[in-house]
Motif scaffolding. Structure first.
Motif, PDB file in Angstrom:
ATOM      1  N   ASN A 143      -0.411   2.394  -3.376  1.00 58.36           N
ATOM      2  CA  ASN A 143      -1.722   2.778  -2.881  1.00 58.36           C
ATOM      3  C   ASN A 143      -2.822   1.899  -2.969  1.00 58.36           C
ATOM      4  O   ASN A 143      -4.168   2.223  -2.824  1.00 58.36           O
ATOM      5  CB  ASN A 143      -2.325   4.097  -3.745  1.00 58.36           C
ATOM      6  N   GLY A 144      -2.477   0.373  -3.117  1.00 58.47           N
ATOM      7  CA  GLY A 144      -3.327  -0.623  -2.847  1.00 58.47           C
ATOM      8  C   GLY A 144      -4.471  -0.598  -3.679  1.00 58.47           C
ATOM      9  O   GLY A 144      -4.310  -0.045  -4.972  1.00 58.47           O
ATOM     10  N   GLN A 162       0.875  -1.540   0.114  1.00 59.64           N
ATOM     11  CA  GLN A 162      -0.126  -0.030   0.210  1.00 59.64           C
ATOM     12  C   GLN A 162       0.799   1.151  -0.063  1.00 59.64           C
ATOM     13  O   GLN A 162       0.236   2.201  -0.769  1.00 59.64           O
ATOM     14  CB  GLN A 162      -0.857   0.224   1.063  1.00 59.64           C
TER      15      GLN A 162
END
Lengths: 293, 288
Positions: free
Chosen positions: B110-111, B106
């Motif tokens: 930013n997943g 993440q």
């Protein structure tokens, strides 16, 4: 820790069950039947639908409905397995398709099946329930086991046991093993190879529905799970040695345990990464698997 | 008109990816399904460099492509130890590991929310926010890609890799370092997939891990197989067909809720039917 192991063994048992079928098909026809995962998931949806029908309109219990649905959908899907071989794969093989060609074609079939499931049953997740309220699990040596898990264990153990007996104690079982070891030689000594392949596809598809329906008890069903499932099956079968029945058992159990420990130590989002990491390691260190020479 | 320009951009990007995949799969016989991962790494690399470091387009794209090449160089070590169907499987495993990294790392990626508002490029002061200019950029890079792969496959080096596809053992006996050739082919193919990915990210301006899992890999494979193994022109036609078919199907009047599924069913049928009737594809000479 013990809890993680127990969960791993239970999931691993399901993986083992479906991998047995996959290996059975592989040893009979020598290619990767990738659509096999979607076949199992289709069967699980059928189980779900039959259970729902019995529970809602016939007034049957959830467990009765589940077991009944399991039986019917395994048989129906088993037939579907035969049809897939007869009308799709066999003409392709007769056409002289290479192994890579077969894998591409069966991948196409996987996509078709997955999307048909999506069209028929919708994209929303579905869970098979065995009781209307979540029941308390049983305590067993500091680990708790839910009722669902007990049912999973029972169905898995009985299926593996019956299958082993069938494979080693019956004439058809012997024929299946003979075709698996050397199909040309088996044909020479009078085994009806084609018939054996039909039976193989039936049994394997039957097992895949059992396994997928059991999985649906633990996690919800989605049309796209066919791909994930077949990848897990491939990992398990490569760990154990592709085509080997004992390998499928050990590979499935190892995969289930490794996944659960992976999720325990790194978090559940890394579960699949652990599974495929295991695949890569095995392909590099021991590509023939544990039980193959 | 806008719509046609957009389709042309997608087709050009898809063509770059397909031609480079054909180089790996069709010309050299390395049955890899991890191409969409390299496409994704190129897209993520470029997008993250553009949004997080403020680099301008050209260095960001070049760096993104370089990163893709490095990852491919590492990945090729385990993947290329295998052959045919086992290679195919391990490349799927690799693709899923990459997808899971995009999803779960993440702090970097930013997943599942993906990377948003990726800027459109600006080259030599000309802003390419205009779609027409972007199309020109894509076409220039596509022509460049075609020339490079055409030259390579016609060169003595190209003869060796085709030889590897036909019979690896024979090439080994002739004294060629087969493994070295395969590694270089794999990495170069991945680099161009990364280039296509970078172009895609900057055009679409939003990427998420879902764009780079199974489907794009399948699309690319279908483009190559449909067009024909070992045919550059075939790959381009395959790429255009696979990009345009879903748009045509929109005119077929299917309810939009079925569109995604029925598109994919069509792809599945194409794959199966090709394997049955024309395993060498429309313009290819070599069966897989």
């Amino acid at each position: 820790m013990f809890q993680v192991l127990v969960n791993g063994i239970i999931v691993g048992g399901i993986y083992a069950l479906i991998t047995i079928g996959f290996n059975l098909i592989y040893s009979a026809v020598r290619f990767y039947h990738l659509a096999y995962g979607a076949v199992g998931i289709l069967g699980a949806y059928l189980t779900y639908q039959i259970q729902k029908f019995i529970f809602e309109t016939q007034g049957g219990g959830l467990i009765t409905g589940f077991l009944f649905g399991l039986l019917i959908s395994s048989i129906v899907t088993g037939m579907l397995g035969i049809l897939i071989w007869k009308f799709l794969y066999r003409p392709l093989r007769k056409n002289g398709a290479s192994n890579v060609s077969m894998i591409v074609a069966s991948f196409g079939l996987l996509i078709i099946l997955q999307n048909l499931i999506g069209l028929i049953f919708g994209q929303s997740a579905k869970t098979i329930r065995l009781s209307e309220v979540t029941t308390q699990g049983y305590e067993f040596l500091s680990a708790s086991i839910t009722k669902n898990q007990i049912l999973i264990l029972i169905v898995t153990l009985v299926s593996v046991f019956v299958f082993e007996l069938f494979l080693h104690r019956t004439k058809i079982g012997t024929a299946i093993r003979a075709v698996g070891q050397n199909s040309q030689l088996a044909a020479v000594v009078g085994v009806k190879t084609e018939k054996v392949i039909y039976i193989t596809f039936f049994i394997a598809s039957f097992l895949s529905v059992l396994a997928s329906s059991l999985i649906a008890l633990e996690i919800s069903l989605k049309p796209t799970y066919g791909l994930m499932l077949i990848l897990k099956v491939i990992v398990a079968s490569i760990i154990g040695g592709i085509g080997s029945m004992r390998g499928a058992l050990v590979g499935g159990l190892m995969l289930g345990v490794a996944e659960n420990f992976g999720a325990y130590y790194f978090g559940s989002q890394w579960q699949d990464t652990v599974a495929f990491g295991l695949l890569v390691i095995f392909l590099l260190v021991r590509p023939q698997g544990l039980f193959k020479k | 008109m806008d719509f046609i320009v957009q389709l042309a951009i997608y087709s050009a990007i898809a063509s770059i990816a397909a031609v480079s995949l054909n180089y790996v799969v069709g010309f050299t016989g390395i049955m890899s399904i991890s191409h969409a991962s390299f496409y994704g790494i190129g897209a993520y690399g470029t997008a993250l460099l553009l949004t997080k470091t403020g680099l301008s387009f050209v260095p960001a794209l070049l760096l993104g492509v370089l990163i893709t090449g490095l990852v491919a160089a590492f990945a090729s070590v385990p993947i290329l130890r295998l052959r045919e169907d086992s290679l195919m499987l391990v490349s799927v495993g690799f693709a899923l590991i990459i997808h899971s990294l995009m999803l779960n790392w993440q702090s970097l990626t930013n997943g599942p929310r993906g990377v948003k508002s990726i800027p459109r490029p600006e080259i030599f002061g000309i802003s390419l926010t205009d779609k027409n200019f972007y199309l020109v950029l894509c076409l220039v890079l596509l022509v460049l890609t075609i020339i490079i792969f055409y030259k390579i496959t016609k060169s003595p080096y190209g003869t060796v890799i085709k030889g590897i596809r036909e019979n690896e053992e024979v090439m080994k006996n002739y004294g060629y370092n087969v493994s070295k050739y395969k590694h270089s082919v794999f990495v170069l193919g991945a680099i161009f997939a990364g280039l296509a990915g970078g172009l895609f990210a900057s055009y679409i301006q939003y990427i998420s891990p879902e764009s780079f899992i199974l489907l794009p890999s399948v699309f690319m494979l279908i483009m190559v197989i449909l067009g024909g193994m070992g045919s550059i022109g075939g790959s381009i036609i395959g790429a255009i067909l696979i990009t345009v078919i879903p748009e045509l199907m929109r005119f077929a009047g299917l309810p939009s809720s079925f569109a995604a599924e029925s598109n994919q069913i069509v792809y599945g049928i194409i794959l199966f039917a090709l394997m049955y009737w024309r395993p060498q594809g429309l313009f290819g000479k070599y069966k897989i």
